[in-house]
Enzyme design. Structure first.
Site, short mmCIF file in Angstrom:
data_model
loop_
_atom_site.label_atom_id
_atom_site.label_comp_id
_atom_site.label_asym_id
_atom_site.label_seq_id
_atom_site.Cartn_x
_atom_site.Cartn_y
_atom_site.Cartn_z
N TYR A 171 -2.57 29.14 109.02
CA TYR A 171 -2.29 27.75 109.38
C TYR A 171 -1.69 26.90 108.68
O TYR A 171 -0.52 25.85 109.05
CB TYR A 171 -3.50 27.22 110.71
CG TYR A 171 -2.82 26.82 111.77
CD1 TYR A 171 -2.41 26.35 112.20
CD2 TYR A 171 -3.32 25.41 111.55
CE1 TYR A 171 -1.20 25.71 113.86
CE2 TYR A 171 -2.64 24.46 112.20
CZ TYR A 171 -2.22 24.17 113.60
OH TYR A 171 -2.11 23.66 114.56
N LYS A 175 2.09 25.25 108.87
CA LYS A 175 2.57 23.87 109.05
C LYS A 175 3.17 23.30 107.70
O LYS A 175 4.30 22.07 107.45
CB LYS A 175 1.59 23.19 109.59
CG LYS A 175 0.80 23.96 110.31
CD LYS A 175 1.84 23.73 111.65
CE LYS A 175 1.35 24.44 113.18
NZ LYS A 175 1.83 24.42 114.18
N ILE A 204 -5.47 16.09 119.17
CA ILE A 204 -4.85 15.48 120.42
C ILE A 204 -5.58 15.88 121.79
O ILE A 204 -6.04 17.32 121.48
CB ILE A 204 -3.07 15.96 120.75
CG1 ILE A 204 -2.92 14.69 119.50
CG2 ILE A 204 -2.24 15.14 122.27
CD1 ILE A 204 -2.60 13.79 119.46
N THR A 206 -5.41 17.77 124.74
CA THR A 206 -5.19 18.95 125.80
C THR A 206 -6.67 19.56 125.93
O THR A 206 -7.50 19.68 125.50
CB THR A 206 -4.32 20.19 125.13
OG1 THR A 206 -4.78 20.43 123.66
CG2 THR A 206 -3.28 18.72 124.01
#
Length: 279
Positions: A171, A175, A204, A206
């Site tokens: 990951y 990125k 964030i 979510t």
């Protein structure tokens, strides 16, 4: 005659929806996701708020699927904006699949939409603070991630399974690659008079994040935002604030850039109480 511009959202989630609500009124929106039910759910919310929306199924790890999405979009009008919020988190899949979607898929999206974006068009792709957590790569490695032809990307030695420790490493390097591809693609998009940038959010709130907060890695995430300067997670609309700037005329001089929005968690990771040696 349909004179609407077309805004394409890939990745039907709260983050992408928050962004398109800021930028897409008066235009046609295509909401694309690999799960059509996700696309339909976000489309329903947007339609009920007065937007003109088509849900669509796409697999961004497939070039042909992306090209089909582009053909559908072009039937509706000129593609003026791309919002890519698609991707897999480290806990969602294997390291190979994460590289296929987050690294290769994003690269193909930027490439193919860069060929059709209208003059004055803009794009933003959602990356992650994780791209900042890895040690610096060499200049040659950065160049390879930025400029290797997309169909050869997954053959790079640095991306072979034996060189990728785990899904988090996959990951992170995906990125990191996103940011480098945005820089390289900004040059090509500029030839069409268009702009492309990326945003690297931290934690964030979510539905997916809430699952993580309540899962086996919950304490890790809670510790991360508690020890960041902001002392809390962010919300999708705070990311949308920056996307709105980047995709508007106020951002006309910004292209090929990445914007870290993480409440200072990365700063704390390097210079504060989140430093690995302190934990």
């Amino acid at each position: 005659m349909n004179t609407k511009d077309v805004i394409v959202l890939t990745g039907a989630g709260q983050l992408g929806m928050a962004i398109v609500r800021r930028i897409a009124y008066g235009n046609k929106i295509i909401v694309a996701d690999w799960k059509i039910e996700n696309a339909e759910a976000i489309s329903k919310t947007l339609v009920e708020a007065g937007f003109d929306v088509i849900p669509f199924k796409v697999d961004i790890s497939s070039r042909e699927s992306i090209l089909t999405l582009i053909r559908v979009a072009q039937k509706e009008g000129e593609v003026s904006m791309l919002v890519n919020a698609a991707g897999l988190s480290p806990s969602q899949s294997t390291k190979e699949h994460i590289l296929q979607v987050d690294l290769y898929g994003t690269s193909v999206l930027l490439e193919e939409f860069g060929k059709v974006i209208k003059k004055g068009g803009t794009g933003v792709t959602i990356s992650s603070q994780s791209g900042y957590r890895m040690p610096a790569l060499t200049a040659d490695e950065d160049r390879l991630l930025a400029t290797t032809p997309t169909e050869e990307l997954l053959q790079l030695k640095m991306l072979q399974s034996e060189n990728i420790r785990d899904t988090l490493h996959a990951y992170q390097i995906a990125k990191r690659c996103n940011g480098k591809r945005v820089m390289a693609e900004a040059v090509k998009w500029g030839e069409r008079g268009a702009r492309i940038n990326s945003i690297s959010p931290g934690i964030i709130v979510t539905p997916l994040a809430l699952d993580e907060f309540n899962g086996s890695r919950g304490d890790f995430y809670k510790n991360m935002f508690a020890k960041s300067p902001a002392g809390r997670p962010g919300i999708a609309d705070e990311v949308a604030n920056v996307a709105e700037l980047l995709m508007s005329e106020k951002g006309a001089f910004i292209t090929g850039s990445d914007f870290l929005i993480d409440g200072g968690a990365t700063a704390s990771y390097f210079y504060g109480s989140l430093q690995p040696e302190r934990n």
